[in-house]
Write an enzyme that holds these catalytic residues in place. Structure first.
Site, PDB file in Angstrom:
ATOM      1  N   TYR A   1     -83.685  81.588  55.813  1.00 50.67           N
ATOM      2  CA  TYR A   1     -84.167  82.094  54.524  1.00 50.67           C
ATOM      3  C   TYR A   1     -85.387  82.972  54.727  1.00 50.67           C
ATOM      4  CZ  TYR A   1     -85.517  81.784  49.570  1.00 50.67           C
ATOM      5  OH  TYR A   1     -85.832  82.062  48.262  1.00 50.67           O
TER       6      TYR A   1
ATOM      7  N   LYS B   1     -68.137  51.873  23.005  1.00 48.84           N
ATOM      8  CA  LYS B   1     -67.875  50.709  23.857  1.00 48.84           C
ATOM      9  C   LYS B   1     -66.724  50.897  24.835  1.00 48.84           C
ATOM     10  CE  LYS B   1     -66.027  46.895  22.010  1.00 48.84           C
ATOM     11  NZ  LYS B   1     -66.059  45.604  21.281  1.00 48.84           N
TER      12      LYS B   1
ATOM     13  N   ARG C   1     -72.554  45.966  19.309  1.00 52.11           N
ATOM     14  CA  ARG C   1     -73.267  44.975  20.128  1.00 52.11           C
ATOM     15  C   ARG C   1     -73.534  45.437  21.561  1.00 52.11           C
ATOM     16  NH1 ARG C   1     -69.532  39.996  18.784  1.00 52.11           N
ATOM     17  NH2 ARG C   1     -68.191  41.706  18.075  1.00 52.11           N
TER      18      ARG C   1
HETATM   19  C1  UD1 Z   1     -59.521  40.889  16.132  1.00 55.04           C
HETATM   20  C2  UD1 Z   1     -58.507  40.054  15.348  1.00 55.04           C
HETATM   21  C3  UD1 Z   1     -58.694  38.587  15.691  1.00 55.04           C
HETATM   22  C4  UD1 Z   1     -58.527  38.395  17.177  1.00 55.04           C
HETATM   23  C5  UD1 Z   1     -59.472  39.311  17.948  1.00 55.04           C
HETATM   24  C6  UD1 Z   1     -59.156  39.242  19.443  1.00 55.04           C
HETATM   25  C7  UD1 Z   1     -58.119  41.183  13.224  1.00 55.04           C
HETATM   26  C8  UD1 Z   1     -58.409  41.176  11.772  1.00 55.04           C
HETATM   27  N1  UD1 Z   1     -58.720  40.242  13.938  1.00 55.04           N
HETATM   28  O1  UD1 Z   1     -60.805  40.524  15.711  1.00 55.04           O
HETATM   29  O2  UD1 Z   1     -57.729  37.799  15.023  1.00 55.04           O
HETATM   30  O3  UD1 Z   1     -58.778  37.034  17.522  1.00 55.04           O
HETATM   31  O4  UD1 Z   1     -59.316  40.672  17.527  1.00 55.04           O
HETATM   32  O5  UD1 Z   1     -60.057  39.990  20.200  1.00 55.04           O
HETATM   33  O6  UD1 Z   1     -57.358  42.007  13.683  1.00 55.04           O
HETATM   34  N2  UD1 Z   1     -60.597  48.791  15.708  1.00 55.04           N
HETATM   35  C9  UD1 Z   1     -60.227  50.047  15.291  1.00 55.04           C
HETATM   36  N3  UD1 Z   1     -60.398  50.384  13.971  1.00 55.04           N
HETATM   37  C10 UD1 Z   1     -60.903  49.521  13.074  1.00 55.04           C
HETATM   38  C11 UD1 Z   1     -61.278  48.234  13.512  1.00 55.04           C
HETATM   39  C12 UD1 Z   1     -61.106  47.894  14.835  1.00 55.04           C
HETATM   40  O7  UD1 Z   1     -59.755  50.870  16.077  1.00 55.04           O
HETATM   41  O8  UD1 Z   1     -61.015  49.900  11.911  1.00 55.04           O
HETATM   42  C13 UD1 Z   1     -60.409  48.446  17.123  1.00 55.04           C
HETATM   43  C14 UD1 Z   1     -61.697  48.149  17.824  1.00 55.04           C
HETATM   44  O9  UD1 Z   1     -62.225  49.323  18.425  1.00 55.04           O
HETATM   45  C15 UD1 Z   1     -61.275  47.120  18.856  1.00 55.04           C
HETATM   46  C16 UD1 Z   1     -60.095  46.420  18.226  1.00 55.04           C
HETATM   47  O10 UD1 Z   1     -59.638  47.268  17.205  1.00 55.04           O
HETATM   48  O11 UD1 Z   1     -60.857  47.731  20.041  1.00 55.04           O
HETATM   49  C17 UD1 Z   1     -60.434  45.036  17.663  1.00 55.04           C
HETATM   50  O12 UD1 Z   1     -61.361  45.169  16.602  1.00 55.04           O
HETATM   51  P1  UD1 Z   1     -62.529  44.125  16.382  1.00 55.04           P
HETATM   52  O13 UD1 Z   1     -63.330  44.578  15.216  1.00 55.04           O
HETATM   53  O14 UD1 Z   1     -63.252  43.893  17.645  1.00 55.04           O
HETATM   54  O15 UD1 Z   1     -61.703  42.836  15.938  1.00 55.04           O
HETATM   55  P2  UD1 Z   1     -62.162  41.346  16.094  1.00 55.04           P
HETATM   56  O16 UD1 Z   1     -63.132  41.001  15.024  1.00 55.04           O
HETATM   57  O17 UD1 Z   1     -62.528  41.072  17.476  1.00 55.04           O
HETATM   58 CA    CA Z   2     -63.264  42.358  19.406  1.00 55.20          CA
END
Ligand code: UD1
Ligand code: CA
Length: 475
Positions: free
Chosen positions: A407, A23, A16
């Site tokens: 120069y 990001k 996004r």
């Molecule tokens: C997650 C939480 C949600 C919480 C929210 C808070 C889960 C399933 N959900 O959702 O409950 O309210 O954060 O902000 O955990 N990332 C990785 N590898 C991956 C996936 C994600 O490193 O495979 C990292 C992303 O870069 C990010 C963080 O984990 O920094 C959170 O991932 P994101 O996909 O943004 O989770 P949310 O859907 O926001």
């Molecule tokens: Ca997030």
């Protein structure tokens, strides 16, 4: 309290953001977003850290290269937050303390809040503690489902929630404290049978409960601290909060900030007490401002040190410079890679290019350009001058319009002007050339040969006055 490690999740792309740059590397108050939780974890006492990287892993690794006690775990495919934490198990193999889990896109979490969570976690005897907050609009966050005794029994993601669950407004901040033994065993067993087909870290809450282990919530009062950054509008909003925090701390330390919403001071910049920062000032990089300075509107200072009592007027640009105390930088001046000693005055509209060193009490006036020069104590170049590749002694007066012709079309040559020389207006020094001490160069002279000390150099066509010439021309 025992040994503390931290895992920071930073493998996601951040679709996004609509950006070429991953990001978590987008700058927030001058440092990459992910550096904020890393620093918070360190300040909270984490003695080891694992950064989980995936997208643009090399960019992130490069930024943190050489950081003490930091390991990287590569999560090649981003299969979910649970999978991300499982990827961090190898570098923490055998670790038996507590693990903090933070998100690279939740930058504003404070070390004090983490310490509070760690203390509560220890006191409650929980295997897992989740940082939570209440939001007016909880859309998109995982909802906290509590049991009758207040324990957390489950976290349900927006996409998997029933309408009743969606109505709850206590949300998962995505920040946790867990016992390592429980955590690394649990993350291995997470499945992906959910609306997004991802390995949800949040499933470990259910697992703790199934095993009869305690899972508690640690609520944080200020939702700003756990704000996630997903797009550029949220990045700007987080920036606003970050500035509030940075500027607030500076003001408590005795800095006057005329309008804290309009002072752009990067994380890590230091400013001495009784310094005044006017609106629209940018201070970035490794910048140190002394005490009692005045930095006026539109000044941009990057990676520079300023001593006490300096004044920087509107629109000045100072990059990679070292300024002593009581230096006056007048409006519109640009300087880069310059060393400026005490009590000098520069500008308005001067341009000091790399390699300029001005000793104390030097004066550089308007429309003066310098490059690779040293200028001794008390010397002056007050107007309209180019000084390049020159050593200028002390108490030298450089007249208006003087030019070092450094120069020859092939190579650069040096001009040496010794102490106490007086250079009249409109003089050209055709380098290489040396002017001996205490000499005088007459106005309009083009100097092509060395001038001995204590002498007068004059090279201009004698003036001829033709009496009545104008009148005869009319007839
Ligand atoms: C997650 C939480 C949600 C919480 C929210 C808070 C889960 C399933 N959900 O959702 O409950 O309210 O954060 O902000 O955990 N990332 C990785 N590898 C991956 C996936 C994600 O490193 O495979 C990292 C992303 O870069 C990010 C963080 O984990 O920094 C959170 O991932 P994101 O996909 O943004 O989770 P949310 O859907 O926001
Ligand atoms: Ca997030």
């Amino acid at each position: 309290m025992g040994d503390l490690a931290a895992i920071i999740l930073a493998a996601g792309k951040g679709t996004r953001m609509k950006s070429e740059l991953v990001k978590v590397m987008h700058p927030l108050a001058g440092v990459p977003m992910v550096a904020w939780p890393v620093e918070a974890a360190r300040q909270a006492g984490a003695s080891r850290m694992v950064l989980v990287v995936g997208h643009q892993a090399d960019t992130i690794r490069e930024h943190f290269a050489g950081t003490e006690n930091m390991a990287f775990a590569l999560q090649e495919e981003q299969l979910g937050t649970g999978h991300a934490v499982a990827s961090a198990a190898a570098p923490l193999d055998g670790f038996r303390g507590r693990v903090l889990i933070l998100c690279g896109d939740v930058p504003l979490i404070r070390a004090e809040t983490l310490q509070g969570m760690i203390a509560a976690h220890g006191a409650s005897g929980a295997a897992l503690t989740v940082l939570t907050t209440r939001l007016e609009n909880p859309f998109g966050y995982g909802r906290i489902i509590r049991g009758f005794d207040g324990r957390v029994i489950r976290i349900v993601e927006e996409k998997d929630a029933t309408p009743e669950e969606r109505g709850r407004n206590e949300v998962n901040a995505g920040i946790y404290c867990a016992e390592a033994a429980f955590l690394f065993d649990a993350v291995k067993r997470i499945g992906n049978d959910n609306a997004q087909g991802e390995y949800y870290l949040t499933d470990i809450v259910t697992m703790a409960n199934e095993r009869g282990l305690r899972c508690t919530a640690h609520p944080v009062a200020d939702p700003m601290e756990v704000m996630g950054v997903n797009d550029r509008a949220q990045l700007a909003e987080a920036g606003r909060f970050a500035r509030q925090r940075i500027n607030g701390a500076l003001m408590l330390d005795g800095v006057t900030i005329v309008d804290p919403a309009a002072a752009y001071i990067d994380r890590g910049v230091t400013v001495g007490r009784d310094t005044t920062i006017h609106p629209g000032v940018h201070l970035s990089g490794e910048t140190r401002i002394g005490e009692g300075c005045v930095i006026e509107s539109g000044a941009v200072i990057k990676g520079s040190t300023l001593g006490d009592g300096c004044v920087v007027e509107p629109g000045a640009m100072i990059r990679s410079c070292r300024l002593g105390s009581r230096v006056m930088v007048k409006a519109g001046t640009v300087m880069e890679d310059a060393v400026i000693h005490d009590h000098t005055a520069i500008g308005p509209m001067a341009h000091l290019r790399p390699g300029t060193e001005l000793m104390a009490h030097v004066k550089i006036g308007n429309f003066v350009e310098t490059k690779k020069i040293t200028m001794g104590e008390g010397s002056k170049a007050s107007h309209l001058t180019y000084l390049g590749d020159a050593s200028i002694g002390s108490n030298v007066n450089v007249g208006c319009g003087t030019i070092t012709c450094n120069y020859d079309g092939v190579r650069k040559h040096r001009t040496v002007i010794e102490d106490d020389v007086f250079v009249g207006s409109d003089v050209q020094f055709v380098a290489p050339v040396t002017i001996g001490r205490n000499s005088l160069i007459a106005a309009g002279t083009t100097v092509t040969r060395d001038v001995p000390p204590d002498s007068l150099a004059i090279a201009r066509t004698p003036q001829v006055n033709k009496d009545g010439w104008k009148l005869k021309k009319r007839d």
